[in-house]
Design an enzyme around this catalytic site. Structure first.
Site, PDB file in Angstrom:
ATOM      1  N   LYS A   1       0.868  -1.174   0.000  1.00  0.00           N
ATOM      2  CA  LYS A   1       0.000   0.000   0.000  1.00  0.00           C
ATOM      3  C   LYS A   1       0.910   1.229   0.000  1.00  0.00           C
ATOM      4  CE  LYS A   1      -4.535   0.882   0.550  1.00  0.00           C
ATOM      5  NZ  LYS A   1      -5.693   0.118   0.086  1.00  0.00           N
TER       6      LYS A   1
ATOM      7  N   GLY B   1     -20.077   6.797   5.792  1.00  0.00           N
ATOM      8  CA  GLY B   1     -19.281   7.112   4.611  1.00  0.00           C
ATOM      9  C   GLY B   1     -19.983   6.620   3.365  1.00  0.00           C
ATOM     10  N   VAL B   2     -20.486   7.572   2.569  1.00  0.00           N
ATOM     11  CA  VAL B   2     -21.186   7.172   1.335  1.00  0.00           C
ATOM     12  C   VAL B   2     -20.404   7.681   0.120  1.00  0.00           C
ATOM     13  CG1 VAL B   2     -23.499   6.722   2.189  1.00  0.00           C
ATOM     14  CG2 VAL B   2     -22.808   9.084   1.739  1.00  0.00           C
ATOM     15  N   GLY B   3     -19.126   7.296   0.088  1.00  0.00           N
ATOM     16  CA  GLY B   3     -18.275   7.618  -1.057  1.00  0.00           C
ATOM     17  C   GLY B   3     -18.512   6.603  -2.151  1.00  0.00           C
ATOM     18  N   HIS B   4     -17.427   6.214  -2.808  1.00  0.00           N
ATOM     19  CA  HIS B   4     -17.551   5.280  -3.932  1.00  0.00           C
ATOM     20  C   HIS B   4     -18.245   3.981  -3.519  1.00  0.00           C
ATOM     21  CE1 HIS B   4     -14.346   7.857  -5.617  1.00  0.00           C
ATOM     22  NE2 HIS B   4     -14.970   7.582  -6.735  1.00  0.00           N
ATOM     23  N   VAL B   5     -17.654   3.274  -2.547  1.00  0.00           N
ATOM     24  CA  VAL B   5     -18.197   1.965  -2.161  1.00  0.00           C
ATOM     25  C   VAL B   5     -19.499   2.131  -1.377  1.00  0.00           C
ATOM     26  CG1 VAL B   5     -17.732  -0.236  -1.036  1.00  0.00           C
ATOM     27  CG2 VAL B   5     -15.839   1.055  -2.013  1.00  0.00           C
TER      28      VAL B   5
END
Ligand code: NAD
Length: 365
Positions: free
Chosen positions: A91, A191-195
């Protein structure tokens, strides 16, 4: 969350931090001209090259950035191993504000550092990075995966990650409630980002009652109006009376400060390293009767998708392999019960077993 980490990391030296997780190599990348400050962590390459995304984040300190890259790269080793992939764990983190500090030169300079590792580390997109950023890195090194479909890549891995997380969540629901149906279940998504966004879509299709939170107000309104999810504040999420809590932002949200506040029976989300300290918080969840779906197992869909790109991309087979996360998660629950250990430890044990057995095969010339 950050304050807690700062206290824990204050007295640790760089090598003190590195030796804790047993990394093969940690590379510090610095460039005066572009302002680049990055760290690449290569945790283990027994199964194959270390693959893992690059994250750009405004860390409170360099120690926190190092801690993040060490924990995330180790998680990638486990994720690849448990998913049956021939990949090691790596990473990278770039220290800086993803909205202000990026430039073509900085990203390409970072790409040169990746190139110099000669394929021991393969990078991809992570939090704070965009497809365009990956294109810049790709200009300097071929060791980039998860590229857009227009560049011959597998595109955005997030929908596949969300699908795997959903499979893991259903398996955990089966364990906790006796049925894997999520209809009517109260589920909080942090968290409502991409995923997180794709996950909410899947949950809405199953008529779950969804609660969401995020830093970005506009994104919250978008997801809320599209899927009928109820918006709650960032702190309130820990106190909600829900069946399932789904951490889909950053890691470490299951910690000494949040444990007593959680009322859920299941935790299943896509964020990496959800347990601040797996040795403490893994058993603590068992004591509280909370079924924890191991993060690196259920969020492996994106990695499975990216791996598929390396061996010849096929979206259907990537989804089919991701669907198996449901069965693997149930297997881990069984192993944990049989051995009287917590779920994260059982998942780690299963991954370590594969690394050891394949490592033995490869030790002959
Ligand atoms: P993202 O950046 O698109 O989404 C993260 C969201 O979380 C953002 O909208 C952000 O505003 C929000 N957020 C950050 N801190 C928060 C907080 N304290 N409270 C509430 N919201 C907060 O990232 P993503 O790609 O959706 O990934 C989410 C998580 O899943 C990360 O931990 C990532 O490492 C992990 N993950 C992602 C993938 C993938 O395929 N994208 C694969 C495996 C794991």
């Amino acid at each position: 969350m950050v304050e807690l980490k700062e206290v824990e990391l204050k007295d640790k030296s760089v090598f003190g931090q590195i030796s804790e997780y047993n990394h093969e190599k940690v590379v510090f990348c610095h460039d005066q001209e572009t302002g680049l400050k990055a760290i690449i962590g290569i945790h283990n390459t027994v199964l194959g090259p270390a693959l893992g995304g690059t994250r750009m984040w405004s860390y409170a300190s360099e120690a926190e950035a190092l801690d993040d890259v060490l924990r995330l790269s180790r998680g990638m080793t486990y994720k690849a191993a448990i998913s049956g992939l021939n990949l090691g764990g790596g990473k990278a983190v770039i220290i800086g504000d993803a909205k202000k500090d990026k430039s073509e030169a900085l990203l390409r300079r970072f790409g040169r550092f990746v190139k110099n590792l000669n394929g021991a580390y393969i990078t991809a997109e992570d939090v704070g990075m965009t497809t365009k950023d990956m294109e810049y890195i790709r200009m300097e090194t071929e060791h980039v995966s998860g590229l857009p479909e227009s560049m011959g890549g597998s595109g955005d891995p997030s929908p596949v990650t969300a699908y795997g997380t959903y499979m893991g969540m259903k398996a955990a629901a089966k364990k906790a409630f006796g049925s894997d149906s999520l209809e009517g279940k109260k589920i909080s998504v942090q968290g409502v980002g991409h995923v997180g966004g794709y996950l909410v879509e899947l949950l809405a299709k199953e008529n779950a009652q969804i609660f969401i939170t995020d830093i970005y107000e506009d994104r919250l309104q978008e997801v809320s109006s599209k899927y009928g999810a109820k918006v709650v504040s960032m702190d309130e999420i820990y106190d909600l009376d829900v069946d399932i809590y789904s951490p889909c932002a950053l890691g470490g949200t299951i910690n000494d400060n949040t444990l007593d506040r959680l009322k859920c029976q299941v935790i299943a989300g896509c964020a990496n390293n959800q347990l601040r300290d797996e040795k403490i918080h893994g058993p603590a969840l068992v004591e509280r009767g909370i079924v924890y779906a191991p993060d690196f197992l259920i969020n492996a869909g994106g990695l499975i998708n990216v791996y598929s790109e390396l061996i010849g991309y096929n979206r259907e087979s990537a989804y089919a392999q991701t669907e198996r996360i449901y069965g693997y998660t149930l297997d881990i629950f069984d192993l944990a019960e049989r051995e009287g250990i917590h779920n994260q430890a059982a998942a780690m044990k299963m991954a370590e077993k594969r690394i050891q057995s394949i490592g033995k095969i490869r030790s002959t010339y």
